[in-house]
Design a protein around this motif. Structure first.
Motif, PDB file in Angstrom:
ATOM      1  N   CYS A  22       0.830  -1.206   0.000  1.00 46.93           N
ATOM      2  CA  CYS A  22       0.000   0.000   0.000  1.00 46.93           C
ATOM      3  C   CYS A  22       0.868   1.261   0.000  1.00 46.93           C
ATOM      4  N   ILE A  23       1.873   1.299   0.870  1.00 48.45           N
ATOM      5  CA  ILE A  23       2.743   2.478   0.940  1.00 48.45           C
ATOM      6  C   ILE A  23       3.530   2.619  -0.352  1.00 48.45           C
ATOM      7  N   ARG A  24       4.092   1.537  -0.816  1.00 48.03           N
ATOM      8  CA  ARG A  24       4.911   1.557  -2.039  1.00 48.03           C
ATOM      9  C   ARG A  24       4.105   2.009  -3.246  1.00 48.03           C
ATOM     10  N   SER A  25       2.820   1.668  -3.273  1.00 53.74           N
ATOM     11  CA  SER A  25       1.969   1.975  -4.417  1.00 53.74           C
ATOM     12  C   SER A  25       1.217   3.294  -4.276  1.00 53.74           C
ATOM     13  N   TYR A  28      -2.294   5.287   0.454  1.00 52.72           N
ATOM     14  CA  TYR A  28      -2.073   5.653   1.846  1.00 52.72           C
ATOM     15  C   TYR A  28      -3.296   5.427   2.728  1.00 52.72           C
ATOM     16  N   GLU A  29      -4.495   5.703   2.221  1.00 51.19           N
ATOM     17  CA  GLU A  29      -5.702   5.445   3.014  1.00 51.19           C
ATOM     18  C   GLU A  29      -5.847   3.946   3.292  1.00 51.19           C
ATOM     19  N   GLU A  30      -5.545   3.147   2.290  1.00 50.03           N
ATOM     20  CA  GLU A  30      -5.605   1.690   2.459  1.00 50.03           C
ATOM     21  C   GLU A  30      -4.543   1.231   3.461  1.00 50.03           C
ATOM     22  N   ALA A  54       1.856   6.939  14.139  1.00 48.87           N
ATOM     23  CA  ALA A  54       3.172   7.195  13.543  1.00 48.87           C
ATOM     24  C   ALA A  54       3.067   7.262  12.024  1.00 48.87           C
ATOM     25  N   LEU A  55       2.310   6.356  11.423  1.00 47.28           N
ATOM     26  CA  LEU A  55       2.155   6.339   9.975  1.00 47.28           C
ATOM     27  C   LEU A  55       1.429   7.594   9.499  1.00 47.28           C
ATOM     28  N   LEU A  85      10.030   1.799   4.158  1.00 49.48           N
ATOM     29  CA  LEU A  85       9.817   3.197   3.821  1.00 49.48           C
ATOM     30  C   LEU A  85      10.965   3.763   3.002  1.00 49.48           C
ATOM     31  N   ALA A  86      12.181   3.379   3.334  1.00 53.23           N
ATOM     32  CA  ALA A  86      13.341   3.847   2.572  1.00 53.23           C
ATOM     33  C   ALA A  86      13.275   3.322   1.144  1.00 53.23           C
ATOM     34  N   PHE A  87      12.826   2.110   0.987  1.00 57.35           N
ATOM     35  CA  PHE A  87      12.719   1.513  -0.347  1.00 57.35           C
ATOM     36  C   PHE A  87      11.694   2.258  -1.191  1.00 57.35           C
ATOM     37  N   THR A  88      10.645   2.788  -0.538  1.00 59.65           N
ATOM     38  CA  THR A  88       9.594   3.474  -1.299  1.00 59.65           C
ATOM     39  C   THR A  88      10.068   4.826  -1.815  1.00 59.65           C
TER      40      THR A  88
END
Length: 91
Positions: A22-25, A28-30, A54-55, A85-88
């Protein structure tokens, strides 16, 4: 093969993978919805509501501003999150 995944009725949890996807794509709501399903924290009293906070902070401001929460996020919980998160942020 890890076995039958949780969304197919199996015992293998996929919530962290769902969160990463979800974060990578950019969903964010999901991602915030998935956070509510995470129960396999390894850092004592850390809860899904604290992780959601935190998110939300990170998504809104780019940082986690609660110092107590940042300190509690340390160790086993923070490292996989930092890696995801760093990867995103890599183009």
């Amino acid at each position: 093969d890890e076995g039958v995944l949780d969304f197919d009725g199996g015992p293998v949890p996929t919530t962290w993978r769902q969160l990463y996807f979800c974060i990578r794509s950019g969903f964010y709501e999901e991602a915030l919805q998935v956070v509510g399903k995470i129960t396999d924290f390894r850092a004592g009293d850390f809860t899904s509501s604290q992780f959601k906070s935190a998110l939300e902070s990170w998504l809104q401001d780019g940082i986690v501003s609660d110092v107590r929460l940042v300190n509690q996020l340390g160790g086993e919980v923070m490292q996989p999150c930092v890696e995801c998160l760093a990867f995103t942020t890599v183009a």
